[in-house]
Design an enzyme around this catalytic site. Structure first.
Site, short mmCIF file in Angstrom:
data_model
loop_
_atom_site.label_atom_id
_atom_site.label_comp_id
_atom_site.label_asym_id
_atom_site.label_seq_id
_atom_site.Cartn_x
_atom_site.Cartn_y
_atom_site.Cartn_z
N HIS A 198 2.02 3.95 15.56
CA HIS A 198 1.99 2.51 15.33
C HIS A 198 2.11 1.75 16.65
O HIS A 198 1.41 0.75 16.86
CB HIS A 198 3.15 2.11 14.40
CG HIS A 198 2.87 2.37 12.97
ND1 HIS A 198 3.03 1.41 11.99
CD2 HIS A 198 2.44 3.48 12.33
CE1 HIS A 198 2.71 1.94 10.81
NE2 HIS A 198 2.36 3.19 11.00
N ARG A 199 2.98 2.22 17.52
CA ARG A 199 3.21 1.53 18.79
C ARG A 199 1.96 1.58 19.67
O ARG A 199 1.63 0.59 20.32
CB ARG A 199 4.40 2.17 19.51
CG ARG A 199 4.81 1.44 20.80
CD ARG A 199 6.01 2.10 21.46
NE ARG A 199 7.21 1.99 20.65
CZ ARG A 199 7.83 3.02 20.09
NH1 ARG A 199 7.35 4.25 20.25
NH2 ARG A 199 8.93 2.85 19.38
N LYS A 212 -2.22 0.24 5.06
CA LYS A 212 -1.60 -1.09 4.94
C LYS A 212 -1.13 -1.62 6.29
O LYS A 212 -1.27 -2.81 6.57
CB LYS A 212 -0.42 -1.03 3.96
CG LYS A 212 0.74 -0.15 4.38
CD LYS A 212 1.84 -0.16 3.34
CE LYS A 212 3.02 0.71 3.77
NZ LYS A 212 2.65 2.14 3.92
N ARG A 268 -0.07 6.28 3.95
CA ARG A 268 -1.36 6.49 4.60
C ARG A 268 -2.49 5.72 3.90
O ARG A 268 -3.64 6.15 3.89
CB ARG A 268 -1.71 7.98 4.63
CG ARG A 268 -0.77 8.84 5.43
CD ARG A 268 -0.81 8.49 6.90
NE ARG A 268 -0.04 9.44 7.70
CZ ARG A 268 0.17 9.33 9.00
NH1 ARG A 268 -0.32 8.28 9.64
NH2 ARG A 268 0.88 10.23 9.65
N GLY A 320 0.83 -1.20 0.00
CA GLY A 320 0.00 0.00 0.00
C GLY A 320 0.86 1.25 0.00
O GLY A 320 2.02 1.23 0.44
N GLY A 321 0.30 2.35 -0.46
CA GLY A 321 1.01 3.62 -0.48
C GLY A 321 1.01 4.28 0.88
O GLY A 321 0.51 3.73 1.88
N ASP A 377 7.07 -4.89 9.82
CA ASP A 377 6.62 -3.58 9.38
C ASP A 377 7.75 -2.57 9.63
O ASP A 377 8.11 -2.32 10.79
CB ASP A 377 5.36 -3.18 10.14
CG ASP A 377 4.65 -1.96 9.56
OD1 ASP A 377 5.10 -1.47 8.52
OD2 ASP A 377 3.67 -1.51 10.17
N GLU A 395 12.65 -4.51 17.70
CA GLU A 395 13.13 -3.43 16.84
C GLU A 395 14.48 -3.83 16.25
O GLU A 395 15.49 -3.87 16.95
CB GLU A 395 13.25 -2.13 17.64
CG GLU A 395 11.90 -1.62 18.15
CD GLU A 395 12.01 -0.30 18.88
OE1 GLU A 395 13.16 0.17 19.09
OE2 GLU A 395 10.97 0.27 19.25
#
Length: 533
Positions: free
Chosen positions: A49-50, A14, A11, A8-9, A81, A61
């Site tokens: 995200h977290r 995805k 935003r 996905g692009g 990701d 990480e």
């Protein structure tokens, strides 16, 4: 287990989609974060995200995806990701970044480029071999004008090639646009069977059942029955002596009207495939697919060239004339696993000829009404029948099997083994089960009743196809490529079809279980394929 690629692009949603898939997997989740905060805006993205991740998820990480996949527990869903940051890091390690507007790759940079693609292929294969699913979230750049700077062009080109490496073996690939996931067409493995990854030949149903799920993937009956457990318990009281095979060997041979010299007891039927491959070393082997894959894995491990021929998907039959004349080794399963097809005896007869070994995997022959199979045939040159006692009697953990062949072949295989290859308890099981015909027949009748009930329960579900079966499992096909994952969310684990050459994610194998389990499965299938009722 599965490799799921989510593209996905910026935003596009995805990452949220990848997280949704991970949460639905039914496995503990490990989130492998490859990005690093190189500015304030990126720090905000990482923090967002977290915050979305459940507290129970483990976060790793790192940009060393290979090590993460190796170190994380196998029964974990791994969410990677994002791929874009990994490519960025790899370009730095390969000195591929440049400030020049125009800059061709030099020899060292071309070598670095190839190493990055090889590294992506390596961790992709590790991902495919894991019991738990792996989900990779990746950007979908390159939709606009070609950038003028060399570094940007390099990143876009490398990104595209790495995504193709992953997509080539991905079980599922989606493009996320405006928060909506669009499934991309699957690669049809039956048109290019040579692309089937060899490491997947070693993946079996026992790795596909998450803790707590109902096991519909492993086609072994519940067991052992109490009378057999009592015999084994009694035998376990005296394990001081070294195993003596003579009585068990004679009993197994006599069951099929054979001489003891024509019978080789095995530490599980799979050992027979490895013995045959390592000792006979055929020049040209043929495997009839889809079928139990351990036989081909053994041949390839021995360096034997293997040709695959495929059963027609309508009736799961094949023509013996499709086997090349020069083939000196042919392997097929009867009844076939996973299709349940029972090849006519005449098909096997046409394959047999002097100078050729024809191995018939009869792991499920005990489920036939008379239980005989091809094991008693002494008139067919080169015929080897490999038998298993683990499926019917529920003793897979004991590793019990045997093969029947001409005395010269048996002697040759026996000479290549270590001393005492079969344990005393396994010998007791062979001797006991060989004379338990009444008990075998009763167990088979029970399986037949439950199998017919399963087929009847599935018969009127729209969009689901079934085939008759001669063993304790049923093959199905649907148009839904993610049906197994949906059923896992319901606590039902079915056997993946795409780990068999010639099948794909639309195929699933269902082990025959009791009526209540069948009812639960039918309810779930109806909900997913027809809608709530």
């Amino acid at each position: 287990m599965t490799l799921h690629l989510v593209l996905g692009g910026t935003r596009s949603g995805k990452s949220a989609r990848a997280e949704q898939l991970a949460a639905r997997s039914g496995f503990p989740v490990a989130y492998v974060a490859t990005g690093s905060a190189f500015d304030e805006e990126m720090s905000e993205r990482i923090a967002a995200h977290r915050e979305r991740r459940p507290d129970s998820w483990r976060t790793v990480e790192t940009t060393d995806i290979d090590a993460a996949l190796r170190d994380l527990p196998g029964d974990t869903c791994v969410l990677i990701d994002d791929l874009d940051s990994w490519i960025t890091d790899q370009m730095g390690q390969g000195w591929l970044w440049t400030d020049a507007i125009l800059a061709r790759l030099d020899e060292n940079q071309r070598a670095a480029w190839k190493r990055i693609l090889a590294a992506a292929e390596a961790w992709r294969d590790i991902a495919k071999s894991r019991p738990g699913p792996v989900i990779v979230a990746a950007g979908q750049p390159g939709g606009g004008l070609i950038p003028t700077a060399a570094a940007s062009r390099r990143w876009l080109d490398l990104h595209g090639e790495v995504v193709q490496v992953l997509s080539e073996s991905a079980d599922e690939c989606e493009l996320v646009v405006a928060g909506r996931a669009l499934p991309l067409p699957a690669m049809e493995r039956t048109e290019a069977p040579e692309r089937f990854p060899e490491h997947r030949l070693r993946e079996h149903g026992d790795t596909q059942v998450p803790e707590g799920a109902v096991d519909l993937a492993v086609n072994v009956l519940e067991g052992p029955p109490q009378w057999l457990a009592d015999r084994l318990s009694e035998a376990a009281k005296d394990l001081a002596a070294y195993p003596d095979q003579r009585t068990a060997r004679a009993a197994a041979a006599a069951r099929h009207g054979r001489q003891p010299s024509e019978c080789l007891l095995l530490n599980g039927a799979a050992e027979g495939f490895w013995l045959l491959a390592q000792e006979l070393r055929p020049k040209h082997a043929v495997c009839v697919h889809p079928t139990f894959t351990e036989g081909e894995a053994a041949l390839r491990a021995a360096g034997v060239p293997v040709t695959r021929i495929f059963r027609e998907s309508g009736q799961w039959t094949f023509d013996p004339a499709d086997v090349p004349d020069e083939a000196d080794f042919v392997l097929l399963t009867r009844p076939d696993n996973p299709t349940g097809a029972l090849d006519p005896v005449a098909t096997v007869e046409r394959l047999c000829r002097p100078g050729r070994t024809v191995v018939v995997d009869e792991a499920f022959a005990d489920f036939l009404p008379d239980g005989t199979g091809m094991a008693a045939r002494v008139d067919l040159p080169g015929l080897v029948a490999v038998r298993s006692l683990t499926k019917l009697w529920g003793i897979a953990g004991l590793r019990v099997g045997y093969l029947l062949a001409d005395a010269a072949t048996v002697a040759r295989l026996d000479a290549a083994r270590q001393p005492w290859p079969v344990s005393s308890l396994a010998l007791e099981a062979i001797q006991t089960c060989a004379s338990a015909e009444d008990e075998r027949a009763e167990r088979v009748r029970g399986v037949a009743r439950d199998r017919e009930a399963l087929l009847e329960a599935l018969a009127d579900i729209p969009g689901l196809r079934t085939w008759p079966a001669a063993a304790n499992f049923v093959l199905i096909r649907t148009d839904e490529a993610d049906l197994r994952e949906r059923l896992l969310a319901d606590g039902l684990a079915l056997r993946r079809g795409d780990t068999f050459p010639g099948l794909d994610r639309h195929h699933l194998r269902i082990a025959v279980r009791d009526g209540s389990t069948t009812d639960r499965l039918r309810t779930a299938l109806t909900r997913h394929l027809k809608g709530a009722t």
